[in-house]
Write an enzyme that holds these catalytic residues in place. Structure first.
Site, PDB file in Angstrom:
ATOM      1  N   ASN A   9      44.917  44.669  50.313  1.00  0.00           N
ATOM      2  CA  ASN A   9      44.916  43.457  51.129  1.00  0.00           C
ATOM      3  C   ASN A   9      46.219  43.403  51.927  1.00  0.00           C
ATOM      4  O   ASN A   9      47.286  43.178  51.347  1.00  0.00           O
ATOM      5  CB  ASN A   9      44.788  42.230  50.225  1.00  0.00           C
ATOM      6  N   SER A  12      48.478  40.218  51.333  1.00  0.00           N
ATOM      7  CA  SER A  12      48.752  39.771  49.974  1.00  0.00           C
ATOM      8  C   SER A  12      50.241  39.791  49.674  1.00  0.00           C
ATOM      9  O   SER A  12      50.954  40.740  50.022  1.00  0.00           O
ATOM     10  CB  SER A  12      48.013  40.655  48.972  1.00  0.00           C
ATOM     11  N   GLY A  13      50.712  38.729  48.989  1.00  0.00           N
ATOM     12  CA  GLY A  13      52.082  38.695  48.499  1.00  0.00           C
ATOM     13  C   GLY A  13      53.108  38.803  49.607  1.00  0.00           C
ATOM     14  O   GLY A  13      52.945  38.285  50.705  1.00  0.00           O
ATOM     15  N   THR A  40      41.545  45.577  53.756  1.00  0.00           N
ATOM     16  CA  THR A  40      40.569  44.496  53.879  1.00  0.00           C
ATOM     17  C   THR A  40      40.916  43.602  55.061  1.00  0.00           C
ATOM     18  O   THR A  40      42.085  43.441  55.423  1.00  0.00           O
ATOM     19  CB  THR A  40      40.513  43.650  52.599  1.00  0.00           C
ATOM     20  N   ASP A  67      45.219  38.670  42.539  1.00  0.00           N
ATOM     21  CA  ASP A  67      44.120  38.549  41.591  1.00  0.00           C
ATOM     22  C   ASP A  67      42.762  38.453  42.291  1.00  0.00           C
ATOM     23  O   ASP A  67      41.749  38.932  41.781  1.00  0.00           O
ATOM     24  CB  ASP A  67      44.326  37.324  40.692  1.00  0.00           C
ATOM     25  N   THR A  69      41.852  39.901  45.196  1.00  0.00           N
ATOM     26  CA  THR A  69      41.465  41.247  45.623  1.00  0.00           C
ATOM     27  C   THR A  69      40.944  42.054  44.443  1.00  0.00           C
ATOM     28  O   THR A  69      39.911  42.732  44.533  1.00  0.00           O
ATOM     29  CB  THR A  69      42.664  41.973  46.264  1.00  0.00           C
ATOM     30  N   GLU A  72      37.437  41.012  43.459  1.00  0.00           N
ATOM     31  CA  GLU A  72      36.398  41.576  44.324  1.00  0.00           C
ATOM     32  C   GLU A  72      36.130  43.039  43.989  1.00  0.00           C
ATOM     33  O   GLU A  72      34.971  43.478  43.939  1.00  0.00           O
ATOM     34  CB  GLU A  72      36.797  41.442  45.796  1.00  0.00           C
ATOM     35  N   THR A  93      50.667  37.097  44.288  1.00  0.00           N
ATOM     36  CA  THR A  93      51.638  36.074  43.897  1.00  0.00           C
ATOM     37  C   THR A  93      51.814  35.982  42.395  1.00  0.00           C
ATOM     38  O   THR A  93      52.938  35.915  41.896  1.00  0.00           O
ATOM     39  CB  THR A  93      51.196  34.704  44.449  1.00  0.00           C
ATOM     40  N   GLU A 274      39.454  32.520  42.199  1.00  0.00           N
ATOM     41  CA  GLU A 274      38.513  32.362  43.298  1.00  0.00           C
ATOM     42  C   GLU A 274      37.404  31.401  42.886  1.00  0.00           C
ATOM     43  O   GLU A 274      37.008  31.351  41.716  1.00  0.00           O
ATOM     44  CB  GLU A 274      37.899  33.716  43.674  1.00  0.00           C
TER      45      GLU A 274
END
Length: 295
Positions: A9, A12-13, A40, A67, A69, A72, A93, A274
């Site tokens: 991702n 992300s972060g 992604t 988490d 990503t 999925e 995170t 999610e």
């Protein structure tokens, strides 16, 4: 030559991790791995990419992200009969599951983890028709993950979740959920503030929220916080920081291999951070369903 699919991702972060992906690819190539990468762009991209990797008989999938990503990717793997080994790099995170496994954050050490090839088969949960690797939860504070902005996550890390949680706590404190639970043959009506099913001990940045949890015992650790006063809930959260909360009189903590929950209210269930659908929902565990790299 083993085939590796990296699914990451880009948002992300703190995002610096993604800049090190070419180094990971180069290292693996030098060690006789064939590596393809997939960034992604939108929701469910990681799930579809993981499913395609299964169909194309990749040996290893590396999930780089938070988490969500990882969730999925797990769903993409679980929806196939052939399941590659999974490596999880913590780029998000909170990264509860990878923190529990003590996955190294230094990319060179992570690459060595792949080369050494130590793995363990881990349990995977199923909530409704969606899989989860680490936690299913509903009630108090479970919608915090959806309210924290990407900018706050990037700057503040998991502290952003705590800040949002503090803001939400007074709003939600006196709104218990009326649910009916069924564990085996036992049905019970309850008024609860929240419940969670944990696969590992680490949930929401709390390292010991389910201190007896094991990722390959075929059991969930179920925590239910009954309708309580503010002081009692505050006490539970404080004790949870060190894993000293499981005997609190307002909390039930047991191990189960399945659970059904009914609720007349419009309540979302959180699966690995999610939104995973609404009640009613059946939860079951798939024992040792995925092989995961460990240090």
């Amino acid at each position: 030559m083993e085939k590796v699919k990296i699914i990451y991702n880009p948002n992300s972060g703190r995002q610096i991790v993604q800049k090190n992906i070419p180094n990971l690819v180069e290292f693996l190539n030098k060690n006789n791995y064939h590596v393809d990468i997939f960034p992604t762009e939108k929701q469910l991209d990681a799930m579809h990419a993981a499913s395609d990797a299964c169909k194309d008989k990749y040996n290893i999938i590396i999930a780089i992200g938070g988490d969500g990503t990882v969730n999925e990717v797990v769903n993409g793997i679980m929806n196939n009969t052939y399941r590659p080994k999974l490596a999880v790099y913590p780029a998000g995170t909170v990264n509860d599951f990878s923190n529990y496994l003590k996955i190294p954050r230094i990319m060179e050490e992570f690459a060595q983890l792949i080369i050494r090839g130590n793995t363990i088969k881990v349990d995977v949960g199923l909530g409704g028709d969606r899989y989860f690797l680490n936690v299913a939860a509903a009630g108090l504070l479970t919608d915090v993950a959806y309210k924290v902005s990407s900018e706050s996550k990037t700057v503040l890390g998991k502290f952003a979740y705590y800040l949002e949680g503090i803001k939400e706590l007074p709003k939600q404190m006196f709104k218990p959920i009326k649910i009916r639970t069924r564990i085996g043959e036992v049905e019970e009506d309850r008024e609860v503030l929240f419940f969670l099913l944990a696969n590992s001990a680490s949930v929401g940045g709390f390292r010991y929220i389910a201190p007896e949890a094991s990722i390959n015992d075929g059991k969930f650790d179920l925590l239910i916080v009954e309708k309580s006063e503010f002081i009692d809930v505050a006490s539970i959260f404080v004790k949870a920081l060190i894993g000293n909360h499981t005997n609190h009189p307002n909390l039930e903590y047991i191990q189960v291999d399945g659970l059904s929950v009914e609720c007349n209210e419009d309540i979302y269930v959180d699966l690995d951070g999610e939104q995973g659908g609404k009640f009613p929902m059946n939860f079951e565990i798939k024992k040792e369903a995925i092989e995961v790299f460990i240090p």
